[in-house]
Design a protein around this motif. Structure first.
Motif, PDB file in Angstrom:
ATOM      1  N   GLN A 279      53.689  18.916  59.262  1.00  0.00           N
ATOM      2  CA  GLN A 279      52.591  18.114  58.728  1.00  0.00           C
ATOM      3  C   GLN A 279      51.377  18.252  59.635  1.00  0.00           C
ATOM      4  N   GLU A 280      50.217  18.275  59.000  1.00  0.00           N
ATOM      5  CA  GLU A 280      48.976  18.368  59.766  1.00  0.00           C
ATOM      6  C   GLU A 280      48.641  16.997  60.337  1.00  0.00           C
ATOM      7  N   VAL A 281      48.417  16.962  61.637  1.00  0.00           N
ATOM      8  CA  VAL A 281      48.085  15.705  62.314  1.00  0.00           C
ATOM      9  C   VAL A 281      46.594  15.645  62.637  1.00  0.00           C
ATOM     10  N   VAL A 282      46.061  16.763  63.101  1.00  0.00           N
ATOM     11  CA  VAL A 282      44.625  16.878  63.363  1.00  0.00           C
ATOM     12  C   VAL A 282      44.120  18.096  62.608  1.00  0.00           C
ATOM     13  N   PRO A 283      43.199  17.924  61.681  1.00  0.00           N
ATOM     14  CA  PRO A 283      42.714  19.070  60.910  1.00  0.00           C
ATOM     15  C   PRO A 283      41.982  20.075  61.786  1.00  0.00           C
ATOM     16  N   PHE A 284      42.094  21.334  61.446  1.00  0.00           N
ATOM     17  CA  PHE A 284      41.509  22.421  62.230  1.00  0.00           C
ATOM     18  C   PHE A 284      39.987  22.384  62.134  1.00  0.00           C
TER      19      PHE A 284
END
Length: 572
Positions: free
Chosen positions: A425-430
Motif C-alpha cells: 500500500q502507498e503510504v506517501v505518494p511519490f
C-alpha cells in the motif's frame, strides 16, 4: 626547555568578536563503517595572506620562500610548513642567514598543505604540518618523522559566518555541531561549506568532531551516523580550500551585505583573526562548537635522515612564542579539546566517507516490511527490550531527514493482511520532497509522520518479491537524465505466506525481464535481523547494480540504513 614547549602558558587574547572556547568532555568516537583509505588526494597549498586586502598588522608580511633554485648550493636544511604558519617560520629562518640579503640561505622554507606533503615522494628535513595527526598518516605511508617536544602553536577550529548568520546559531560565542545540523535541516541556515576532509586539516578534524558530537547525542551509533550524514547531505561544497573560502567571502556579497554563496564554514581561529584584521565589507564572526572542540596544532617534526641537527635546533629556538602569538596562534593547547586517535584510519575513515559522498538528484521508492515479525521483541542499543518496529520508527525518523532538497521520494508498506489484500500500500505518494501535500506540510513531513505512525500487523504475509517487482516497474517509468533512480527495500524476513508467493528462481527470472540498461533502477536492500533472506537480497541487488546490507543484529539497523544511504550517494 624552550618557552615554546611549556604547557602552563596563558591563552592568548581572544578576538574581540567572540569569547574563548567552552569546556566539554571528549565524547564517544563514532565507529564508521567504511574502508580505510590512506592515500590522501590533495590540492596545492595556498598561502594565508591571499585573503587579506591589506597585510594584517601582526603578519610581518613575510611570505614563505619558494623552492630554492638549482644555483643555490648552500641549503643545509629543507623545511616544509603549513601555509598559515610558514611566514613565521620563514622569518625565523632568515635570522640564521649569515647574509640576510642572499636568497640562498642555509634554511629553505616552503609553504605546503600537509596532504600534499604526505603524497610527495621527496620529504623535507623538518616538517611543520597543521596537525600532529598528519605525522601518523605520513609515517603509515612510509615516511619517518618524529615530533620534537610539544607543538609550536595551537589554533582551535571555529564555525564562521557573517554576523547575522552566526548569531542565529550561537550565544556568547558558543554553538554546537548538533545545533548547526538542526538549523540546516530545517532551513534556518541556508548554506554550509566545508573544506576537503581528505586534503585539509580543518576539514578532516571538523568531520571527526561532527561524528564525535553526534555520538554524544544517542547510545545508538547508527542513529549518530544518520545525524552526521544529515549535515553532510546539506553541505553545499565539501571540497573547498579554507584560504580560498575566506577570499570568496571577502569578494562576494550582495547589496544587503549578506554572503550568498558560502554560508557557515569551519575555519581555524588564527585564520579568522587574520581575516578580521583585514579591511573587508563582509564582517565574519566565529563561534566555538561546544560539543566537538578540535584544534589544529603545529608539531615540529624531524625526519629520520635529517643531517643538520645543530641547525634544526637553532631554527626551533628562533621560532618565538611572541612571533606566533602576534601572527594569531595560541602558544598552549585549549582545554577539553577532543583527543585525536593514534590510528590514522580512525580519522581517515569518516573523512573518506565524507569526501566520497556525492550530492545527486535522486528518485527513491522506499519499500518497508510491515509483516507481523516486525513486532518481535529484541534488545535495543541501550540494552532494553524493544520491538523491531519501534527501532525502525526511530531510525526511519532520522533517515527521513537525510534526503536533500532535490530528492523525489515515495514510500510503500508491503504485507498481505488477508488473501484478497494487495501486496503493498502507498503510504506517501511519490513526488518532490519539498512539495506541500497536506496544508503547510511537505512530503518530508509526511515521511517523518509515516515512520512515527509505522505499525506492523500480526499474522501478515510477506510478499517481498512481488513488491520489489512492482516497485522496480513503477520506478523505471520515472527514470530521467541526470538523476539516480533507486528502490530501497527494508525487510526482516523472506518472501512467503501470501498469495503472491513465488520461488526465488521465478522471481529472478521476472526481475531479469524487467531490466532495461537504458533505464537502470538499482535495488538497495537492508536485511534486518537474523531471519532476513540475505541470499535473495544480495541476488536482487547484484542483478540490478545495487547493493545489500545486513543488520544481523537488529540493534544495528540504523548503521545498515546509513550504509545504504552512503551507497546511494557513492561515486558512479
Amino acid at each position: 626547555m624552550s618557552d615554546l614547549t611549556r604547557r602552563d602558558q596563558p591563552p592568548m587574547d581572544e578576538p574581540v568578536t567572540h569569547h574563548g572556547p567552552p569546556g566539554g568532555g571528549a565524547g564517544r568516537v563514532l565507529l564508521a563503517a567504511a574502508i580505510v583509505v590512506l592515500l590522501v588526494a590533495v590540492a596545492g597549498g595556498t598561502t594565508w595572506w591571499m585573503y587579506t586586502r591589506d597585510p594584517a598588522p601582526t603578519s610581518n608580511a613575510t611570505p614563505a620562500r619558494t623552492p630554492t633554485s638549482p644555483s643555490c648550493t648552500g641549503v643545509k636544511l629543507r623545511v616544509v610548513a603549513a601555509p598559515e604558519i610558514a611566514p613565521v617560520v620563514s622569518t625565523a629562518a632568515k635570522t640564521l642567514d649569515d647574509n640576510p640579503g642572499d636568497p640562498c640561505g642555509p634554511v629553505e622554507v616552503v609553504a605546503e598543505e600537509p596532504g600534499l606533503t604526505v603524497t610527495t615522494a621527496a620529504k623535507p628535513d623538518v616538517w611543520i604540518p597543521s596537525s600532529t595527526a598528519w605525522l601518523g598518516i605520513a609515517n603509515a605511508n612510509g615516511a619517518s618523522f618524529t615530533a620534537q617536544g610539544k607543538p609550536l602553536a595551537h589554533s582551535p577550529i571555529m564555525l564562521a559566518a557573517p554576523t547575522a548568520v552566526t548569531d542565529s546559531i550561537s550565544q556568547g560565542g558558543r554553538t554546537s555541531w548538533a545545533q548547526l545540523t538542526g538549523a540546516v535541516a530545517t532551513g534556518k541556515v541556508a548554506a554550509v561549506t566545508m573544506p576537503d576532509a581528505q586534503a585539509s586539516t580543518t576539514g578532516m578534524l571538523s568531520v571527526y568532531a561532527v561524528n564525535a558530537a553526534m555520538a554524544r547525542t544517542t547510545p545508538d551509533s547508527g542513529i549518530a551516523q544518520l545525524r552526521a550524514l544529515t549535515l553532510r547531505s546539506r553541505v553545499k561544497d565539501a571540497g573547498a580550500d579554507p584560504s580560498k573560502l575566506l577570499a570568496k567571502v571577502a569578494e562576494q556579497w550582495n547589496t544587503n551585505g549578506v554572503v550568498y554563496d558560502v554560508g557557515v564554514f569551519p575555519v581555524t581561529e588564527q585564520q579568522l583573526k587574520v581575516y578580521q584584521q583585514g579591511k573587508h565589507t563582509v564582517q565574519l564572526k566565529g563561534a566555538y562548537p561546544a560539543d566537538g572542540m578540535v584544534e589544529a596544532d603545529y608539531p615540529f617534526a624531524v625526519a629520520k635522515n635529517n643531517q643538520s641537527e645543530a641547525l634544526t635546533k637553532k631554527l626551533r629556538a628562533a621560532i618565538t612564542r611572541a612571533a606566533l602569538t602576534q601572527a594569531g596562534f595560541r602558544a598552549a593547547a585549549i582545554p577539553n579539546a577532543l583527543p585525536l586517535p593514534a590510528e590514522p584510519g580512525a580519522l581517515l575513515t569518516p573523512a573518506t566517507m565524507w569526501s566520497q559522498y556525492k550530492s545527486l538528484a535522486t528518485q527513491v521508492l522506499l519499500l518497508i516490511d510491515a509483516s507481523g515479525s516486525m513486532n518481535q521483541k529484541i534488545k535495543g542499543p541501550d540494552g532494553k527490550q524493544v520491538s523491531r518496529a519501534a527501532l525502525l520508527r526511530e531510525s526511519g525518523r532520522f533517515a527521513a531527514e537525510l534526503f536533500a532538497e532535490d530528492t523525489t521520494v515515495g514510500m510503500w508498506y508491503f504485507g498481505q493482511r488477508t488473501p484478497t489484500s494487495p501486496a503493498h500500500q502507498e503510504v506517501v505518494p511519490f513526488g518532490p520532497i519539498t512539495e506541500q501535500i497536506d496544508g503547510d506540510k511537505t512530503r518530508r513531513d509526511a515521511l517523518v509522520k509515516a515512520m512515527e505512525d509505522y505499525r506492523a500487523t500480526e499474522n501478515t504475509g510477506t510478499p517481498l518479491y512481488q513488491s520489489v517487482l512492482d516497485g522496480v516497474s513503477t520506478m523505471r517509468e520515472q527514470v530521467a537524465p541526470g538523476t539516480v533512480t533507486l528502490v530501497v527495500v527494508l525487510t526482516d524476513g523472506k518472501d512467503g505466506e501470501s498469495t503472491f508467493k513465488m520461488t526465488q528462481d521465478q522471481f529472478m527470472s521476472k526481475l531479469a525481464g524487467e531490466q532495461d540498461p537504458s533505464r537502470p533502477v538499482p535495488i538497495l536492500a537492508v536485511g534486518y535481523g537474523p531471519d532476513a533472506d540475505m541470499k535473495a537480497l544480495n541476488d536482487m541487488s547484484n542483478a540490478t547494480g545495487g547493493k545489500a546490507f545486513a543488520a544481523t543484529n537488529p540493534a544495528d539497523l540504523s548503521s545498515a540504513i546509513a550504509k545504504a544511504f552512503l551507497a546511494a550517494h557513492a561515486p558512479r
